[in-house]
Structure formats: structure tokens, C-alpha cells
Design a protein around this motif. Structure first.
Motif, PDB file in Angstrom:
ATOM      1  N   PRO A 337      12.173  12.076  20.258  1.00  0.00           N
ATOM      2  CA  PRO A 337      10.830  11.488  20.301  1.00  0.00           C
ATOM      3  C   PRO A 337      10.699  10.343  19.302  1.00  0.00           C
ATOM      4  O   PRO A 337      11.512  10.198  18.375  1.00  0.00           O
ATOM      5  N   LYS A 338       9.678   9.538  19.502  1.00  0.00           N
ATOM      6  CA  LYS A 338       9.337   8.474  18.551  1.00  0.00           C
ATOM      7  C   LYS A 338       7.998   8.843  17.924  1.00  0.00           C
ATOM      8  O   LYS A 338       6.980   8.898  18.614  1.00  0.00           O
ATOM      9  N   LEU A 339       8.020   9.128  16.644  1.00  0.00           N
ATOM     10  CA  LEU A 339       6.821   9.591  15.952  1.00  0.00           C
ATOM     11  C   LEU A 339       6.281   8.508  15.019  1.00  0.00           C
ATOM     12  O   LEU A 339       7.032   7.951  14.213  1.00  0.00           O
ATOM     13  N   GLU A 340       5.007   8.225  15.160  1.00  0.00           N
ATOM     14  CA  GLU A 340       4.377   7.297  14.223  1.00  0.00           C
ATOM     15  C   GLU A 340       4.174   8.018  12.895  1.00  0.00           C
ATOM     16  O   GLU A 340       3.812   9.193  12.869  1.00  0.00           O
ATOM     17  N   PRO A 341       4.409   7.339  11.796  1.00  0.00           N
ATOM     18  CA  PRO A 341       4.208   7.998  10.504  1.00  0.00           C
ATOM     19  C   PRO A 341       2.771   7.890  10.019  1.00  0.00           C
ATOM     20  O   PRO A 341       2.131   6.846  10.185  1.00  0.00           O
ATOM     21  N   TYR A 342       2.277   8.968   9.471  1.00  0.00           N
ATOM     22  CA  TYR A 342       1.097   8.837   8.630  1.00  0.00           C
ATOM     23  C   TYR A 342       1.607   8.244   7.323  1.00  0.00           C
ATOM     24  O   TYR A 342       2.630   8.669   6.784  1.00  0.00           O
ATOM     25  N   LEU A 343       0.913   7.272   6.797  1.00  0.00           N
ATOM     26  CA  LEU A 343       1.274   6.706   5.506  1.00  0.00           C
ATOM     27  C   LEU A 343      -0.001   6.451   4.730  1.00  0.00           C
ATOM     28  O   LEU A 343      -0.914   5.776   5.212  1.00  0.00           O
ATOM     29  N   GLY A 344      -0.072   7.016   3.568  1.00  0.00           N
ATOM     30  CA  GLY A 344      -1.220   6.800   2.699  1.00  0.00           C
ATOM     31  C   GLY A 344      -0.802   6.039   1.463  1.00  0.00           C
ATOM     32  O   GLY A 344       0.297   6.242   0.931  1.00  0.00           O
ATOM     33  N   GLY A 345      -1.656   5.148   1.013  1.00  0.00           N
ATOM     34  CA  GLY A 345      -1.324   4.383  -0.172  1.00  0.00           C
ATOM     35  C   GLY A 345      -2.543   3.676  -0.729  1.00  0.00           C
ATOM     36  O   GLY A 345      -3.647   3.788  -0.188  1.00  0.00           O
ATOM     37  N   MET A 346      -2.331   2.954  -1.799  1.00  0.00           N
ATOM     38  CA  MET A 346      -3.454   2.343  -2.502  1.00  0.00           C
ATOM     39  C   MET A 346      -3.384   0.823  -2.464  1.00  0.00           C
ATOM     40  O   MET A 346      -2.303   0.234  -2.442  1.00  0.00           O
ATOM     41  N   ALA A 347      -4.552   0.227  -2.434  1.00  0.00           N
ATOM     42  CA  ALA A 347      -4.673  -1.225  -2.401  1.00  0.00           C
ATOM     43  C   ALA A 347      -5.727  -1.669  -3.396  1.00  0.00           C
ATOM     44  O   ALA A 347      -6.662  -0.922  -3.720  1.00  0.00           O
ATOM     45  N   VAL A 348      -5.582  -2.896  -3.860  1.00  0.00           N
ATOM     46  CA  VAL A 348      -6.516  -3.468  -4.832  1.00  0.00           C
ATOM     47  C   VAL A 348      -7.166  -4.704  -4.215  1.00  0.00           C
ATOM     48  O   VAL A 348      -6.470  -5.631  -3.781  1.00  0.00           O
ATOM     49  N   PHE A 349      -8.482  -4.705  -4.159  1.00  0.00           N
ATOM     50  CA  PHE A 349      -9.193  -5.866  -3.634  1.00  0.00           C
ATOM     51  C   PHE A 349      -9.194  -6.996  -4.669  1.00  0.00           C
ATOM     52  O   PHE A 349      -9.339  -6.748  -5.876  1.00  0.00           O
ATOM     53  N   ASN A 350      -9.032  -8.210  -4.183  1.00  0.00           N
ATOM     54  CA  ASN A 350      -9.115  -9.384  -5.049  1.00  0.00           C
ATOM     55  C   ASN A 350     -10.571  -9.821  -5.123  1.00  0.00           C
ATOM     56  O   ASN A 350     -11.031 -10.644  -4.338  1.00  0.00           O
ATOM     57  N   ASN A 351     -11.271  -9.228  -6.054  1.00  0.00           N
ATOM     58  CA  ASN A 351     -12.697  -9.529  -6.209  1.00  0.00           C
ATOM     59  C   ASN A 351     -12.952 -10.667  -7.191  1.00  0.00           C
ATOM     60  O   ASN A 351     -14.088 -10.864  -7.635  1.00  0.00           O
ATOM     61  N   GLY A 352     -11.904 -11.403  -7.535  1.00  0.00           N
ATOM     62  CA  GLY A 352     -12.073 -12.581  -8.366  1.00  0.00           C
ATOM     63  C   GLY A 352     -12.176 -12.334  -9.853  1.00  0.00           C
ATOM     64  O   GLY A 352     -12.486 -13.245 -10.617  1.00  0.00           O
ATOM     65  N   ASN A 353     -11.898 -11.107 -10.292  1.00  0.00           N
ATOM     66  CA  ASN A 353     -11.990 -10.770 -11.714  1.00  0.00           C
ATOM     67  C   ASN A 353     -10.629 -10.236 -12.158  1.00  0.00           C
ATOM     68  O   ASN A 353     -10.225  -9.132 -11.784  1.00  0.00           O
ATOM     69  N   ALA A 354      -9.914 -11.038 -12.935  1.00  0.00           N
ATOM     70  CA  ALA A 354      -8.555 -10.676 -13.340  1.00  0.00           C
ATOM     71  C   ALA A 354      -8.509  -9.370 -14.126  1.00  0.00           C
ATOM     72  O   ALA A 354      -7.569  -8.586 -13.997  1.00  0.00           O
ATOM     73  N   ASP A 355      -9.515  -9.134 -14.977  1.00  0.00           N
ATOM     74  CA  ASP A 355      -9.539  -7.899 -15.761  1.00  0.00           C
ATOM     75  C   ASP A 355      -9.678  -6.670 -14.866  1.00  0.00           C
ATOM     76  O   ASP A 355      -9.024  -5.642 -15.082  1.00  0.00           O
ATOM     77  N   LYS A 356     -10.531  -6.772 -13.867  1.00  0.00           N
ATOM     78  CA  LYS A 356     -10.714  -5.650 -12.943  1.00  0.00           C
ATOM     79  C   LYS A 356      -9.449  -5.420 -12.108  1.00  0.00           C
ATOM     80  O   LYS A 356      -9.068  -4.272 -11.836  1.00  0.00           O
ATOM     81  N   ILE A 357      -8.811  -6.493 -11.691  1.00  0.00           N
ATOM     82  CA  ILE A 357      -7.582  -6.374 -10.904  1.00  0.00           C
ATOM     83  C   ILE A 357      -6.498  -5.678 -11.721  1.00  0.00           C
ATOM     84  O   ILE A 357      -5.820  -4.764 -11.238  1.00  0.00           O
ATOM     85  N   THR A 358      -6.347  -6.091 -12.962  1.00  0.00           N
ATOM     86  CA  THR A 358      -5.346  -5.473 -13.840  1.00  0.00           C
ATOM     87  C   THR A 358      -5.654  -3.993 -14.064  1.00  0.00           C
ATOM     88  O   THR A 358      -4.756  -3.141 -14.007  1.00  0.00           O
ATOM     89  N   ALA A 359      -6.917  -3.671 -14.280  1.00  0.00           N
ATOM     90  CA  ALA A 359      -7.311  -2.273 -14.491  1.00  0.00           C
ATOM     91  C   ALA A 359      -7.080  -1.439 -13.237  1.00  0.00           C
ATOM     92  O   ALA A 359      -6.609  -0.299 -13.311  1.00  0.00           O
ATOM     93  N   ALA A 360      -7.415  -2.013 -12.096  1.00  0.00           N
ATOM     94  CA  ALA A 360      -7.226  -1.302 -10.829  1.00  0.00           C
ATOM     95  C   ALA A 360      -5.746  -1.025 -10.588  1.00  0.00           C
ATOM     96  O   ALA A 360      -5.364   0.047 -10.101  1.00  0.00           O
ATOM     97  N   LYS A 361      -4.894  -1.978 -10.935  1.00  0.00           N
ATOM     98  CA  LYS A 361      -3.446  -1.771 -10.768  1.00  0.00           C
ATOM     99  C   LYS A 361      -2.941  -0.654 -11.673  1.00  0.00           C
ATOM    100  O   LYS A 361      -2.030   0.096 -11.308  1.00  0.00           O
ATOM    101  N   LYS A 362      -3.529  -0.542 -12.852  1.00  0.00           N
ATOM    102  CA  LYS A 362      -3.139   0.545 -13.753  1.00  0.00           C
ATOM    103  C   LYS A 362      -3.492   1.904 -13.147  1.00  0.00           C
ATOM    104  O   LYS A 362      -2.730   2.867 -13.275  1.00  0.00           O
ATOM    105  N   LEU A 363      -4.637   1.979 -12.471  1.00  0.00           N
ATOM    106  CA  LEU A 363      -5.017   3.230 -11.810  1.00  0.00           C
ATOM    107  C   LEU A 363      -4.051   3.547 -10.670  1.00  0.00           C
ATOM    108  O   LEU A 363      -3.620   4.692 -10.511  1.00  0.00           O
ATOM    109  N   VAL A 364      -3.700   2.540  -9.890  1.00  0.00           N
ATOM    110  CA  VAL A 364      -2.748   2.732  -8.793  1.00  0.00           C
ATOM    111  C   VAL A 364      -1.419   3.247  -9.331  1.00  0.00           C
ATOM    112  O   VAL A 364      -0.847   4.222  -8.821  1.00  0.00           O
TER     113      VAL A 364
END
Length: 466
Positions: A337-364
Motif C-alpha cells: 500500500p501507499k500510506l500518507e504520513p501524518y506529520l506534525g511540526g512547528m512553524a514561526v510566523f514572520n510578524n515583523g519583530n525580530a525579537d519575537k521570531i528569535t524567542a519563538a524559535k527558542k520555543l520550537v
């Protein structure tokens, strides 16, 4: 979100202020006094460490982690508490969203320039956002070790070009499930392929199992199907594709491939099975959740949209006790059979604030790689690790089978250009067949025409945006 679509701003590195050692002595001269003082021990002065800049981020999360004590979001709060021991300067505001209303809430947030900073989701939405330049690339937090430890098939679902937009964390092949207890009660356990290590089976064998349920357990619906919306559509895609030994899209995702004669016959078979009371009635208006609810109530022998992750999440949702067993989709000729994978992961939105992006990446990075919490997080999702080196998380036999079934994972259509639009054409065509308005071939050809146009348009739009 105009600003986000233009990329807004590049990521600014955070300057780390290190401590310095400064030797303090008097200026050296040839005077006796100065000669004397130069023999004294030098003193070290270390400046006070500079406090990290406070930053506040928002994390939206679908219920990807199993509830603790029946409380949705309680485990996520534990993650945040542990994260704050390491990064006390980062305040994380958690907002739990549902699989039913969450997608629309995200669309509204993006359109109104108020998207969260970080999200735990799946490739279907994340890669679409990545293609629209709404996300911050994560290449800088993915080590070479991790790159090598995740298969190309999963990376393919996590990237746009050479940019990583989703950090893969947990996975599992989407499969069927069977109520093993029903087959034990009717003395037909031998009709299931459980004695085979890979559990592969044919459509003919599947039909025999369905007929046995219909004849020997008339109060049980043999199998399910659904076509109300896009939710859970990986189940119906894989069901039709495997019954008809076909692919959903071509290998390069450039066009529809499921409009074959065999797949059309498989779709016609589903419509006939509904009329013959082998498949659930009213499936044109049933959602994936409706069918799984029937399964959890013990009213359905087979369900189409299952995985090791869903099996774990469904434990507290069962209305009656029974043993649910994972099975691959049957194929017309018994091929793999050909099975599609469930894949879960994290993403960071580029909301235009470098500090928030860096912090969000640390959480990821914390959720994916923390020495104490990474494995805890995986187990709490009920999934397998996206990393091939991390195995044996569970002792349960079904998890061990899920590891075996990873050999059947194929690339998912979720990364195709225009996928968000493609999937909106799928369920209406299924409805047409189920209600008798079209044959399987007519419906699949109609789907192919619309989906191919969407793919071509998406490619054109992306080329124009470069």
C-alpha cells in the motif's frame, strides 16, 4: 497580510554579551615605587551580566498533545513552565484552538495581521503559508545531525525550495483501523491479515471481512466513508487510491493521477457498498469525525482515518471498550500500500519583530530537542518520532506495527502547488458519486480538470511573485 507577504524584514541575530577578564595594574614605569606595585597580584573585574531582553510571544496550538487529567492545554502549560526555567525572559501566551474552528480562525488572524508567533500544525497549512512568505525560515535552528536523521520524504513536506518552514517533530502513517473485538465475537478473526508481519491484504479479502460482519453482526456497520468537507480527506484519498492501485497526484505533484479506470471502479464500489449497507449510509453528509465517532461507539467495524496518534488520543473517547487494531489499506492486487504520513511540526510566523521570531524559535527548539522534554513531548502526542534514530518509545504492539508500516509511507500531496485549493474540489466530487449524480470516472475526471488548473495557476502565481 501585506507586510508578511513581502517578507517584511530579515532576521536579526541576537548579540550575546560575554564576560571579560580585565587585569588591573598600575601603569609600568622605571620608578622604584611602580616596580614594587607591579609585583602585586593583578585583580580581575567581571562586569555584571546583562539581563536578557523581555519578550512576549503567542503560541496557538491544536490539541496535538493528549490532555492531562482531562484538561486540554494542561500539558502545554507544563511545557511552558519548563521552558521558562531556561528562558525566564520569554513570556508565552498559550491559546488552544480546535480542529473544527481553528483553520478559519487562523485565516482570519492572518488576514487581519494578527497571526500567532508560533504554531504546532501539519504541512498542508504550513507549506501553503511558507509559499506565501508568511513564515520565518527555520534553517538556523536545524542542525546537520537532525537533517540527516529525518527522511527526505518528511523533509519534502517541511520545506519550500531550500527553506525549512516546519520543524518536523512527530509522525505516523495514516491507516485504517478495525474493531478486533467484533471479529473475535463472530469467530472471523482469520479474515483479518493479522498473522502477516506487514498486514498487507487484498480488496477481495477486505470484501470477505465486510460481508462476514454484515451477516454475523447485523447491528454493526461493516465500514465507513465520509465526504462532507476537507477535514480528514487524507483518509478518503488513500482509500480510493489504494483500492484502485493508483496515486493521488503524479510523483512530481504536477498533475492529478487518480483519475484512472481502477480508481474510478473503486469509487463506484464505495457507492454500491453504501447502497448494499456494507458501508455507512448518508456518507455524503458525514464528516471524518462523525465516522470516527461511530467507530468509538463500537457501531462500526472499520474506520478509514486512523493512526497511532489518533489511537492514543481516542483512548478516553471510547464509549465502549474494544480493541482497535491498525491495518493498511487493502490493494486490488495485494501489492504494497501507499500510506500518507501524518506529520506534525512547528512553524514561526514572520510578524515583523525580530525579537519575537528569535524567542519563538527558542520555543520550537525546546519542544523538539530539550534533553528532558523532547521525548516526553513525543509520547504525549502519541506519535512516532520524525527522527529515524528515535525508536522504541512505546511497548504497545500497535506502535511496533506502526514502526513497521513506515516502510509504506509515500510522499503526500499536501506539498503540491495549489494544494489548499485542490482539496476543495475533492469532496464535492465524492458527493456526486455517492448521491448518484456522477459515475466514478466522471467525478475523478472532473476533479482532475479543476485540480490541474489550480496547480497551473499556483505555479504561475509563484513565478510572477519571484
Amino acid at each position: 497580510m501585506r507586510a508578511m507577504k513581502k517578507g517584511l524584514m530579515t532576521l536579526i541575530g541576537v548579540a550575546l554579551v560575554g564576560s571579560q577578564l580585565v587585569a588591573c595594574t598600575n601603569s609600568s614605569t622605571n620608578t622604584p615605587a611602580n616596580t614594587a606595585t607591579s609585583t602585586a597580584e593583578s585583580k580581575t573585574v567581571t562586569p555584571s551580566p546583562v539581563a536578557a531582553k523581555p519578550v512576549e510571544i503567542t503560541w496557538w496550538n491544536f490539541p496535538n498533545f493528549q490532555p492531562l487529567d482531562g484538561e486540554v492545554g494542561k500539558y502545554e502549560k507544563q511545557i511552558i513552565a519548563a521552558f521558562n526555567k531556561k528562558y525566564p525572559e520569554i513570556k508565552v501566551n498559550l491559546e488552544m484552538i480546535t480542529f473544527e474552528g481553528g483553520p478559519q480562525k487562523l485565516n482570519v488572524a492572518i488576514a487581519s495581521n494578527s497571526a500567532p508567533d508560533v504554531i504546532y500544525d501539519a504541512p498542508g497549512r504550513i507549506i501553503d503559508w511558507g509559499k506565501k512568505k508568511l513564515l520565518a525560515p527555520l534553517n538556523d535552528i536545524v542542525t546537520d545531525e537532525v537533517k540527516k536523521d529525518i527522511t527526505p520524504a518528511l523533509w519534502k513536506q517541511s520545506m519550500v525550495g531550500d527553506q525549512i518552514y516546519m520543524y518536523p517533530i512527530n509522525t505516523a502513517p495514516f491507516m485504517m483501523a478495525v474493531n478486533k473485538t467484533v471479529f473475535e465475537k463472530i469467530g472471523a478473526l482469520d479474515l483479518l491479515p493479522l498473522s502477516r508481519p506487514d498486514r498487507t491484504w487484498t480488496v477481495a479479502e477486505y470484501e470477505k471481512a465486510l460481508q462476514a460482519v454484515k451477516e454475523k453482526a447485523p447491528e454493526i456497520i461493516p465500514t465507513g466513508f465520509f465526504a462532507k468537507s476537507t477535514a480528514g480527506d487524507q483518509g478518503t484519498r488513500a482509500y480510493i487510491a489504494n483500492l484502485g492501485v493508483s496515486r493521488f497526484l503524479s510523483e512530481d505533484n504536477s498533475k492529478v493521477a487518480i483519475n484512472t479506470d481502477n480508481a474510478a471502479k473503486a469509487l463506484d464500489w464505495v457507492a454500491k457498498a453504501t447502497k448494499d449497507k456494507i458501508s455507512v449510509s448518508g456518507s455524503a453528509s458525514l464528516a471524518a469525525a462523525d465516522v470516527n465517532d461511530l467507530f468509538l461507539q463500537g457501531k462500526l467495524a472499520f474506520t478509514l482515518n486512523y493512526s497511532a496518534v489518533l489511537k492514543a488520543q481516542n483512548v478516553p473517547l471510547k464509549k465502549v471498550q474494544f480493541e482497535d487494531i491498525l491495518l493498511p489499506f487493502p490493494t486490488l492486487d495485494g501489492s504494497k500500500p501507499k500510506l500518507e504520513p501524518y506529520l506534525g511540526g512547528m512553524a514561526v510566523f514572520n510578524n515583523g519583530n525580530a525579537d519575537k521570531i528569535t524567542a519563538a524559535k527558542k520555543l520550537v527548539d525546546f519542544i523538539a530537542n530539550d534533553p528532558e522534554y523532547a521525548k516526553k513531548n513525543l509520547i504525549q502526542t502519541g506519535g512516532l518520532s520524525a527522527r529515524t534514530s528515535i525508536t522504541g518509545l512505546y511497548s504497545d504492539a500497535e506502535y511496533k506495527y506502526a514502526e513497521t508500516a513506515r516502510q509504506f509511507i509515500t510522499d503526500a500531496p499536501t506539498i503540491a502547488d495549489g494544494y489548499a485549493e485542490i482539496r476543495t474540489f475533492w469532496f464535492p466530487e465524492l458527493q456526486r458519486v455517492l448521491t448518484g449524480a456522477a459515475t466514478g470516472k466522471e467525478a475523478l475526471d472532473s476533479f482532475a480538470t479543476k485540480a490541474n488548473e489550480a496547480i497551473a495557476k499556483a505555479k504561475k502565481d509563484q513565478a510572477a511573485a519571484k
